[in-house]
Design a protein around this motif. Structure first.
Motif, PDB file in Angstrom:
ATOM      1  N   HIS A   1      -7.655   9.263  -5.446  1.00  0.00           N
ATOM      2  CA  HIS A   1      -8.722   8.522  -4.754  1.00  0.00           C
ATOM      3  C   HIS A   1      -8.120   7.706  -3.586  1.00  0.00           C
ATOM      4  O   HIS A   1      -8.661   7.703  -2.470  1.00  0.00           O
ATOM      5  CB  HIS A   1      -9.373   7.601  -5.796  1.00  0.00           C
ATOM      6  CG  HIS A   1     -10.334   6.599  -5.273  1.00  0.00           C
ATOM      7  ND1 HIS A   1     -11.610   6.937  -4.892  1.00  0.00           N
ATOM      8  CD2 HIS A   1     -10.208   5.271  -5.079  1.00  0.00           C
ATOM      9  CE1 HIS A   1     -12.231   5.837  -4.484  1.00  0.00           C
ATOM     10  NE2 HIS A   1     -11.396   4.814  -4.588  1.00  0.00           N
ATOM     11  N   ASN A   2      -6.989   7.045  -3.843  1.00  0.00           N
ATOM     12  CA  ASN A   2      -6.321   6.269  -2.786  1.00  0.00           C
ATOM     13  C   ASN A   2      -5.870   7.160  -1.639  1.00  0.00           C
ATOM     14  O   ASN A   2      -6.006   6.797  -0.467  1.00  0.00           O
ATOM     15  CB  ASN A   2      -5.086   5.542  -3.347  1.00  0.00           C
ATOM     16  CG  ASN A   2      -5.461   4.427  -4.295  1.00  0.00           C
ATOM     17  OD1 ASN A   2      -6.621   4.042  -4.379  1.00  0.00           O
ATOM     18  ND2 ASN A   2      -4.486   3.907  -5.021  1.00  0.00           N
ATOM     19  N   LEU A   3      -5.347   8.333  -2.000  1.00  0.00           N
ATOM     20  CA  LEU A   3      -4.864   9.254  -0.956  1.00  0.00           C
ATOM     21  C   LEU A   3      -6.019   9.779  -0.115  1.00  0.00           C
ATOM     22  O   LEU A   3      -5.933   9.845   1.102  1.00  0.00           O
ATOM     23  CB  LEU A   3      -4.132  10.436  -1.609  1.00  0.00           C
ATOM     24  CG  LEU A   3      -2.720  10.155  -2.091  1.00  0.00           C
ATOM     25  CD1 LEU A   3      -2.212  11.298  -2.954  1.00  0.00           C
ATOM     26  CD2 LEU A   3      -1.791   9.958  -0.899  1.00  0.00           C
ATOM     27  N   ARG A   4      -7.103  10.139  -0.797  1.00  0.00           N
ATOM     28  CA  ARG A   4      -8.264  10.727  -0.108  1.00  0.00           C
ATOM     29  C   ARG A   4      -8.875   9.730   0.864  1.00  0.00           C
ATOM     30  O   ARG A   4      -9.248  10.073   1.970  1.00  0.00           O
ATOM     31  CB  ARG A   4      -9.275  11.149  -1.174  1.00  0.00           C
ATOM     32  CG  ARG A   4     -10.279  12.168  -0.713  1.00  0.00           C
ATOM     33  CD  ARG A   4     -11.120  12.683  -1.856  1.00  0.00           C
ATOM     34  NE  ARG A   4     -11.761  11.641  -2.633  1.00  0.00           N
ATOM     35  CZ  ARG A   4     -11.562  11.445  -3.932  1.00  0.00           C
ATOM     36  NH1 ARG A   4     -10.720  12.211  -4.588  1.00  0.00           N
ATOM     37  NH2 ARG A   4     -12.188  10.477  -4.573  1.00  0.00           N
ATOM     38  N   GLU A   5      -8.954   8.468   0.434  1.00  0.00           N
ATOM     39  CA  GLU A   5      -9.616   7.461   1.274  1.00  0.00           C
ATOM     40  C   GLU A   5      -8.622   6.657   2.115  1.00  0.00           C
ATOM     41  O   GLU A   5      -8.998   5.667   2.729  1.00  0.00           O
ATOM     42  CB  GLU A   5     -10.442   6.523   0.394  1.00  0.00           C
ATOM     43  CG  GLU A   5     -11.583   7.251  -0.300  1.00  0.00           C
ATOM     44  CD  GLU A   5     -12.618   6.297  -0.865  1.00  0.00           C
ATOM     45  OE1 GLU A   5     -12.365   5.078  -0.897  1.00  0.00           O
ATOM     46  OE2 GLU A   5     -13.680   6.793  -1.269  1.00  0.00           O
ATOM     47  N   LYS A   6      -7.369   7.093   2.131  1.00  0.00           N
ATOM     48  CA  LYS A   6      -6.302   6.422   2.891  1.00  0.00           C
ATOM     49  C   LYS A   6      -6.196   4.955   2.490  1.00  0.00           C
ATOM     50  O   LYS A   6      -6.177   4.056   3.332  1.00  0.00           O
ATOM     51  CB  LYS A   6      -6.572   6.539   4.397  1.00  0.00           C
ATOM     52  CG  LYS A   6      -5.330   6.675   5.253  1.00  0.00           C
ATOM     53  CD  LYS A   6      -5.708   6.863   6.708  1.00  0.00           C
ATOM     54  CE  LYS A   6      -4.518   6.854   7.621  1.00  0.00           C
ATOM     55  NZ  LYS A   6      -3.603   7.980   7.508  1.00  0.00           N
ATOM     56  N   ARG A   7      -6.164   4.722   1.197  1.00  0.00           N
ATOM     57  CA  ARG A   7      -6.068   3.348   0.687  1.00  0.00           C
ATOM     58  C   ARG A   7      -4.610   2.969   0.479  1.00  0.00           C
ATOM     59  O   ARG A   7      -3.849   3.750  -0.063  1.00  0.00           O
ATOM     60  CB  ARG A   7      -6.770   3.228  -0.668  1.00  0.00           C
ATOM     61  CG  ARG A   7      -8.233   3.158  -0.556  1.00  0.00           C
ATOM     62  CD  ARG A   7      -8.890   3.013  -1.896  1.00  0.00           C
ATOM     63  NE  ARG A   7     -10.319   3.093  -1.693  1.00  0.00           N
ATOM     64  CZ  ARG A   7     -11.064   2.097  -1.286  1.00  0.00           C
ATOM     65  NH1 ARG A   7     -10.526   0.923  -1.086  1.00  0.00           N
ATOM     66  NH2 ARG A   7     -12.361   2.249  -1.100  1.00  0.00           N
ATOM     67  N   ASP A   8      -4.295   1.759   0.863  1.00  0.00           N
ATOM     68  CA  ASP A   8      -2.946   1.244   0.659  1.00  0.00           C
ATOM     69  C   ASP A   8      -2.978   0.324  -0.564  1.00  0.00           C
ATOM     70  O   ASP A   8      -3.636  -0.714  -0.551  1.00  0.00           O
ATOM     71  CB  ASP A   8      -2.518   0.463   1.916  1.00  0.00           C
ATOM     72  CG  ASP A   8      -1.121  -0.106   1.783  1.00  0.00           C
ATOM     73  OD1 ASP A   8      -0.461   0.161   0.761  1.00  0.00           O
ATOM     74  OD2 ASP A   8      -0.681  -0.804   2.724  1.00  0.00           O
ATOM     75  N   ALA A   9      -2.282   0.722  -1.621  1.00  0.00           N
ATOM     76  CA  ALA A   9      -2.304  -0.088  -2.850  1.00  0.00           C
ATOM     77  C   ALA A   9      -1.112  -1.034  -2.927  1.00  0.00           C
ATOM     78  O   ALA A   9      -0.898  -1.676  -3.949  1.00  0.00           O
ATOM     79  CB  ALA A   9      -2.328   0.828  -4.076  1.00  0.00           C
TER      80      ALA A   9
END
Lengths: 505, 72
Positions: free
Chosen positions: B40-48
């Motif tokens: 999900h983070n990769l798909r939405e370009k989320r930086d965790a």
């Protein structure tokens, strides 16, 4: 005491130098003497991509009627109506391309996004020179302090340059897109790189002269003060305050008593660092508290290591558990906001429950973050007043406490107060947050923390770390404290966001 | 001999770190599939990775969106 008291300490003590360095960086940022501080970008396959910013442009004459660019990708994708083009900033993967195609049902738009993905990205700017400038200016500035504190600035600079390069490598690891998605940031990689050197070939003496961990941490903390804005406290009203500010101090006190009285842990500093990291906000709270109570480096390493690992686990499993039991979204979001240690992981986990949950989780965490300053201040006073006093010593007076008090906290709290109550009311929060904090002080603070973590790694060894873990008490403290935190925060989130105390959200 | 052992240990550590980077760059790190938070983070370009709220580039958007949530 002599080094800490009187006017002489203003140019001899590390604490005061941290305040001067922090103030100098803030003044330079406020006067816009230098442009934006250099921040490495994301990369997917080629690490060199992090030194450049990229852009893709593709024509799309008519804006689709149902175009709704949302979520984190809205930072990257824009539609320029004047020129009739789609602009994408940054690198793009196939899955991100498919995600952006969902923003409109228009086939022309979907095709344009596909073409955008297949068009080669154009490099717009390179940050290598800026990075070099930052390394040199930060090095020269801190070398002045090192000289004033009675050390050889040239020996310091030789070590500092290598440590800065190691910090760039740590950022290279954390900026890879899959690693970013896992939430393993620069702190983890910087520690690992330092530990790798110190525990294999050993840290050479000239490198250790550059590893002035406390100086980097304290200066970083003064800059962090500028980011702790009190105006954010009421962003979510009473429910947010209830979850973030009622549970957090309770958990800290519980963990401190549990660690010192039930587990009988010898090091009170280790107990308070783990307690602050668990209940406030992980790594940043651990750094602030460790500096406030003058903890050992391997104690900070241990607390940071535990919190980083558990943060990833909680980010992965908490949304699954919340969905599985069918918990109310707002309650689940507030629960994660109050318990997952790092903000990035909170936002990621919150977004798994939906857009509204993402906002609630992030803002609960933000309100909790403001407590860093309060916790660091209270710990510094408590340590100066109670812990550092010998059993037979008379009750310390105000001057005695001031002598023992870590002075950089004055800079930390001062920066927070000046930004919250002077600069934001005068210049507005948008300007201060985007043009001063985001553009400069936050990035420089990140570099300072990163070189501090490399330094900690270089000064630590596995034998000392192992001795801290004897009997597994620190891990037991973390697990028991986090379990208590989970239960108490869930109860508070249910009361505040479940419609019991404040009406339904 | 002692020096050689140290260099071997250091080199082995560097190789392990290099392999982690290589695995990440080639996409060979498990991401948990469509329903997982990493994917999900990769798909939405989320930086965790942000440690504190000010490090997250998402915060301005999230704070702004908060006003849409009305207390009922």
């Amino acid at each position: 005491m002599s080094n800490n008291s009187g006017l002489r300490s203003l140019i001899r003590s590390e604490d005061w130098w941290a305040v001067w360095f922090g103030a100098a960086i803030i003044i330079v940022a406020l006067l816009h003497f230098t442009g934006k501080a250099p921040k490495l970008g994301e990369w997917v396959k080629n690490p060199l991509n992090q030194f450049e910013s990229y852009e893709r442009v593709y024509p799309l004459e008519n804006k689709p009627a149902d175009l709704n660019i949302e979520g984190p990708l809205s930072k990257h994708l824009k539609y320029d109506e004047k020129q009739g083009v789609l602009i994408y900033k940054g690198l793009m993967t196939a899955s991100q391309m498919r995600e952006m195609q969902k923003f409109s049902s228009d086939p022309e738009y979907k095709s344009a996004i596909d073409q955008l993905y297949h068009s080669p990205p154009v490099a717009k700017s390179n940050i290598i020179l800026k990075l070099l400038f930052l390394m040199v200016s930060l090095g020269l500035m801190t070398a002045i302090g090192v000289k004033a504190m009675g050390h050889n600035p040239f020996e310091y600079l030789a070590g500092y340059v290598v440590i800065f390069v190691l910090a760039i490598i740590a950022y290279t690891f954390s900026d890879q897109n899959v690693i970013k998605a896992y939430g393993l940031g620069y702190a983890f990689w910087a520690l690992l790189l330092g530990l790798l050197i110190s525990n294999t070939i050993g840290t050479p003496w000239w490198l250790l002269t550059g590893a002035r961990t406390e100086m980097f941490i304290k200066t970083g903390l003064v800059l962090l003060g500028a980011e702790i804005l009190f105006g954010k406290i009421l962003a979510l009203g009473a429910p947010g305050l209830f979850v973030a500010w009622l549970v957090t101090p309770t958990v800290i006190i519980f963990m401190f008593l549990f660690g010192t009285r039930i587990l009988n842990m010898a090091s009170k500093t280790l107990v308070i660092i783990i307690a602050a990291a668990t209940s406030v906000c992980g790594v940043s709270a651990a750094i602030a508290t460790a500096a406030a109570c003058k903890a050992k480096k391997d104690e900070l390493t241990l607390a940071v290591g535990m919190t980083l690992i558990f943060t990833v686990l909680m980010m992965i499993f908490m949304p699954i558990a919340i969905k599985m039991v069918g918990m109310k979204t707002a309650v689940g979001a507030a629960w994660m906001g109050g318990t997952i240690d790092a903000t990035g992981a909170v936002v990621a986990a919150g977004s798994m429950l939906g857009a509204e949950a993402e906002k609630i989780a992030a803002v609960v965490k933000m309100i909790q973050n403001i407590l860093i300053g309060v916790v660091a201040f209270v710990v510094a006073v408590y340590w100066a007043f109670r812990i550092e006093r010998t059993a037979d010593a008379p009750r310390a007076n105000a001057m005695e406490i001031w002598y023992r008090f870590p002075k950089f906290i004055v800079g930390f709290i001062g920066a927070s107060i000046v930004f919250s109550f002077v600069l934001i009311p005068i210049y507005g929060s948008n300007y201060i947050e985007s043009e001063i904090i985001s553009a400069s002080t936050k990035t420089i603070r990140g570099w300072l923390f990163c070189i501090a973590f490399v330094s900690i790694g270089l000064e630590s060894n596995f034998r000392d770390l192992g001795s801290q873990l004897v009997g597994g008490k620190p891990i037991l403290l973390y697990i028991c404290g986090q379990s208590f935190n989970l239960v108490l925060t869930l109860f508070a989130a249910y009361l505040a966001f479940g419609g019991i105390l404040f009406g339904k959200i | 001999m002692e020096r050689f052992k140290k260099i071997v240990k250091f080199s082995a550590g560097c190789v392990v770190l290099g392999l982690i980077l290589l695995a990440a760059a080639s996409g060979n790190i498990p991401t948990g599939g469509e329903g997982g938070v990493i994917e999900h983070n990769l798909r939405e370009k989320r930086d965790a990775t942000p440690l504190i709220y000010s490090e997250s580039e998402e915060m301005p958007r999230l704070e702004q969106g908060l006003s849409e949530i009305k207390l009922r």
